[in-house]
Write an enzyme that holds these catalytic residues in place. Sequence first.
Site, PDB file in Angstrom:
ATOM      1  N   TYR A  19     -10.875   7.045   3.577  1.00 56.19           N
ATOM      2  CA  TYR A  19     -10.325   5.682   3.504  1.00 56.19           C
ATOM      3  C   TYR A  19     -11.389   4.713   3.005  1.00 56.19           C
ATOM      4  O   TYR A  19     -11.098   3.786   2.252  1.00 56.19           O
ATOM      5  CB  TYR A  19      -9.813   5.226   4.876  1.00 56.19           C
ATOM      6  CG  TYR A  19      -8.410   5.685   5.177  1.00 56.19           C
ATOM      7  CD1 TYR A  19      -7.312   4.999   4.667  1.00 56.19           C
ATOM      8  CD2 TYR A  19      -8.179   6.814   5.948  1.00 56.19           C
ATOM      9  CE1 TYR A  19      -6.020   5.423   4.934  1.00 56.19           C
ATOM     10  CE2 TYR A  19      -6.883   7.251   6.220  1.00 56.19           C
ATOM     11  CZ  TYR A  19      -5.804   6.547   5.710  1.00 56.19           C
ATOM     12  OH  TYR A  19      -4.529   6.977   5.959  1.00 56.19           O
TER      13      TYR A  19
ATOM     14  N   HIS B 261       1.685   4.460  -2.805  1.00 58.72           N
ATOM     15  CA  HIS B 261       1.775   5.927  -2.687  1.00 58.72           C
ATOM     16  C   HIS B 261       3.101   6.415  -3.281  1.00 58.72           C
ATOM     17  O   HIS B 261       3.156   7.445  -3.957  1.00 58.72           O
ATOM     18  CB  HIS B 261       1.713   6.358  -1.213  1.00 58.72           C
ATOM     19  CG  HIS B 261       0.345   6.302  -0.606  1.00 58.72           C
ATOM     20  ND1 HIS B 261      -0.765   6.868  -1.193  1.00 58.72           N
ATOM     21  CD2 HIS B 261      -0.094   5.762   0.563  1.00 58.72           C
ATOM     22  CE1 HIS B 261      -1.821   6.678  -0.417  1.00 58.72           C
ATOM     23  NE2 HIS B 261      -1.446   6.004   0.647  1.00 58.72           N
TER      24      HIS B 261
ATOM     25  N   GLU C 298      -6.230   7.803  -1.286  1.00 60.34           N
ATOM     26  CA  GLU C 298      -5.940   6.423  -0.898  1.00 60.34           C
ATOM     27  C   GLU C 298      -6.300   5.410  -1.992  1.00 60.34           C
ATOM     28  O   GLU C 298      -5.836   4.271  -1.965  1.00 60.34           O
ATOM     29  CB  GLU C 298      -6.686   6.053   0.392  1.00 60.34           C
ATOM     30  CG  GLU C 298      -6.277   6.858   1.615  1.00 60.34           C
ATOM     31  CD  GLU C 298      -4.823   6.670   2.016  1.00 60.34           C
ATOM     32  OE1 GLU C 298      -4.251   5.601   1.728  1.00 60.34           O
ATOM     33  OE2 GLU C 298      -4.249   7.604   2.610  1.00 60.34           O
TER      34      GLU C 298
ATOM     35  N   HIS D  18       2.916   6.442  -7.025  1.00 61.15           N
ATOM     36  CA  HIS D  18       2.068   7.581  -7.418  1.00 61.15           C
ATOM     37  C   HIS D  18       2.913   8.863  -7.410  1.00 61.15           C
ATOM     38  O   HIS D  18       2.842   9.691  -8.326  1.00 61.15           O
ATOM     39  CB  HIS D  18       0.901   7.689  -6.418  1.00 61.15           C
ATOM     40  CG  HIS D  18      -0.242   8.526  -6.884  1.00 61.15           C
ATOM     41  ND1 HIS D  18      -1.407   8.670  -6.166  1.00 61.15           N
ATOM     42  CD2 HIS D  18      -0.427   9.285  -7.991  1.00 61.15           C
ATOM     43  CE1 HIS D  18      -2.243   9.462  -6.823  1.00 61.15           C
ATOM     44  NE2 HIS D  18      -1.670   9.857  -7.926  1.00 61.15           N
TER      45      HIS D  18
ATOM     46  N   HIS E 188       0.836  -1.206   0.000  1.00 61.29           N
ATOM     47  CA  HIS E 188       0.000   0.000   0.000  1.00 61.29           C
ATOM     48  C   HIS E 188       0.871   1.257   0.000  1.00 61.29           C
ATOM     49  O   HIS E 188       0.680   2.166  -0.811  1.00 61.29           O
ATOM     50  CB  HIS E 188      -0.913  -0.018   1.236  1.00 61.29           C
ATOM     51  CG  HIS E 188      -1.753   1.220   1.403  1.00 61.29           C
ATOM     52  ND1 HIS E 188      -3.073   1.270   1.044  1.00 61.29           N
ATOM     53  CD2 HIS E 188      -1.456   2.452   1.880  1.00 61.29           C
ATOM     54  CE1 HIS E 188      -3.554   2.497   1.278  1.00 61.29           C
ATOM     55  NE2 HIS E 188      -2.582   3.224   1.804  1.00 61.29           N
ATOM     56  N   GLU E 189       1.838   1.304   0.911  1.00 57.76           N
ATOM     57  CA  GLU E 189       2.691   2.502   1.007  1.00 57.76           C
ATOM     58  C   GLU E 189       3.581   2.650  -0.232  1.00 57.76           C
ATOM     59  O   GLU E 189       3.831   3.757  -0.694  1.00 57.76           O
ATOM     60  CB  GLU E 189       3.531   2.473   2.287  1.00 57.76           C
ATOM     61  CG  GLU E 189       2.721   2.539   3.581  1.00 57.76           C
ATOM     62  CD  GLU E 189       1.779   3.747   3.675  1.00 57.76           C
ATOM     63  OE1 GLU E 189       2.025   4.765   2.986  1.00 57.76           O
ATOM     64  OE2 GLU E 189       0.787   3.657   4.407  1.00 57.76           O
TER      65      GLU E 189
END
Length: 716
Positions: free
Chosen positions: A651, A484, A509, A487, A480-481
């Site tokens: 979220y 980011h 998110e 992105h 998930h991180e």
Amino acid sequence: MAPEQLRRPPQAPPVFTATAQSIVEDAKRIIEASRKVQDEVVANVKPESASFASVLKPLAHDENTMALESHILGFYQAVSTEQQLRDASSKAEELMDEFFIESAMREDIYKLVDATVEKKESLDPESRRLLEKEHKDFIRNGLGLPAGPKRDRFKEIKKRLSQISIEFQKNLNEENGGIWFTTAELDGVPEDVLAGLKKGEGENEGKLWLTFKYPDLFPTMKYAKNSETRKKVMIDNENKCNQNVPLFHEAIILRDEAARLLGYPNHAAFRIEDKMAKTPQTVNTFLGDLRSRLTAGGQKEIQTLLNMKKTDLESRGEAFDNHYYLWDHRYYDRLMLEKDYSLDQQLIAEYFPLQTTVEGMLKIFEELFGLVFVEITGDDRSKVAPSGKGSDIVWHEDVQIFSVWDDEAAGSSFVGYLYLDLFPRPGKYGHAANFNLQPGFIDAQGNRRYPATALVCNFTKPTPKKPSLLKHDEVVTLFHELGHGIHDLVAKTIYSRFHGTNTVRDFVEAPSQMLENWCWTPSQLKALSKHYSSLSPEYQAAWQEQAGGKSVPDEQIPDDVIANVIRTKHVNDALFNLRQLHFGIFDMTVHEPASHAAIEKLPISATYNQLRKQITQMEGPESLGLGDDWGHGEATFGHLIGGYDAGYYGYLSSQVYSTDMFYTVFKSDPMNPKEGRRYRHSVLEKGGSQDEMQTLTEFLGRAPKTDAFYKDMGLS
């Protein structure tokens, strides 16, 4: 080894050589330089001659230039081992925030921006968006108010809120509490966790010091057999930062006052207006609908877990009290996964050593998005460092740095720098997050400036006998991180204002949440896995020593174990999402009071605890006669002070968008390179440079729908 051309990035990485003194001096220097640009615009342009080129362009270029240093100056407080450096970083952030507030309330510049809007020039879409946002920001920062006491009060509130935010996060980062426990009290906690705990001396001889950092906290809540131990850890963890209680309360009251000064009924109406949801009503309807769909499922899950608790306690000869407490949940959730789903988290973790998992994840991003990651190590660090000294380009010896490139088919051009800082240490940011260090943009000469981005996490440190091993939920968090981070890396915008994850909060998110689905896809889990005993003869010997004669495991995770992991995706999902709803509904409750007097009188901690009990249906210490004020979870909840205020619902609403994107485009073929690149170019590259709903609709080929979200959770 990487080809020679991929070992020579065209832009040097940032350096991390600041001192406590230089951080504050640098902050003052960039503030002065920026103020000078603003003053020059005002001196040289009159409203009648105002244009995008004469007003917005110089301000935007200045914002771009400032961001190259300002993000890093504020970053030291999250990662530095030196207290003085962290303090200086907090001070620098405070100075910069005060300057940003001052800039956002300059009436002379507002008049020029307002005059530019009136000109109705023909602009490219991103420049048009910048002009509109800048204009609206001035109004939202109080310049719609008449000059005088009201506007002065608004500015005063903004300054104080900035100070509160910095102090609140600093308290969380600096938190170093814990509890002394005997080994008997920690019965059940995995041996490798216990081995990493500080041993007591003197009056604490024979005891172990358990901190509230994740690598200590979560395994204890999941594995400690003694419910009194879990209860103590849970209550003390909710009281670990009580100096933040008055800060939180003050922030909520000031936000409400500021919103009312601007003519909004409350802070939620002010905050949500420029997000995808647009109104608090939309948010409340979404949260309320989800709550009504999940409540029955939550009750059913608790009943099943309660039966498991009864069996467990009676098997140990302990009395069953017919209650399901907050401190029971991680323990019985884990027990249920082991007993009913044959899910052994410790066994699964053996297949996910941190370093090989990171390599596997980067490989997925390479295949899907057409990227190449080249780790910069040894002599190469000195070659790319502006000073020629390799240690200057990282802030700690544990940090890994990668140069990121387009693959050969896309022209092998440079993309940016990725940093990984994966282990806990004193004073470090305590959760998992992605930090932009330098944004990408087009500079004043028309050249592209490349981004630098950092993942800051807290995974268990390796030992001589074991590498750092990730539980499946940690694999999901890391992916998930990293999402980011990707992105942040691949965004291509003209202005730093819209770079990467600079989107509205109820969309930001979604791209990362969508990528989490790869961690629930059998082929990808298999590809990511590598049993740690296969990493070196030393690890193999250590594994055999504790395996008691078992044969050496396969290098990759067995299919039946993968199948068990996948089967558990939605186990106790209602309770998980009810917990998220608790955060979201609490956030809306404190930011949407009926009147200003109501928020001044609201008992915030009691409200937090009451809502948790009502929504999650799990009992807390209030059931034991400790009252509703037994803990202060809001004081440990950095999101609501750090930008997710009246936005935590994002979220859950982002999950709607992310599930829709995955089901529509990737579910049938997650590694489809054509769709992966289309996603990279049409969603990730755009950052916040266009309306997020437009981005989403263009990618899906239609307006987003909730169907996939409810179907995925079994609620359709």
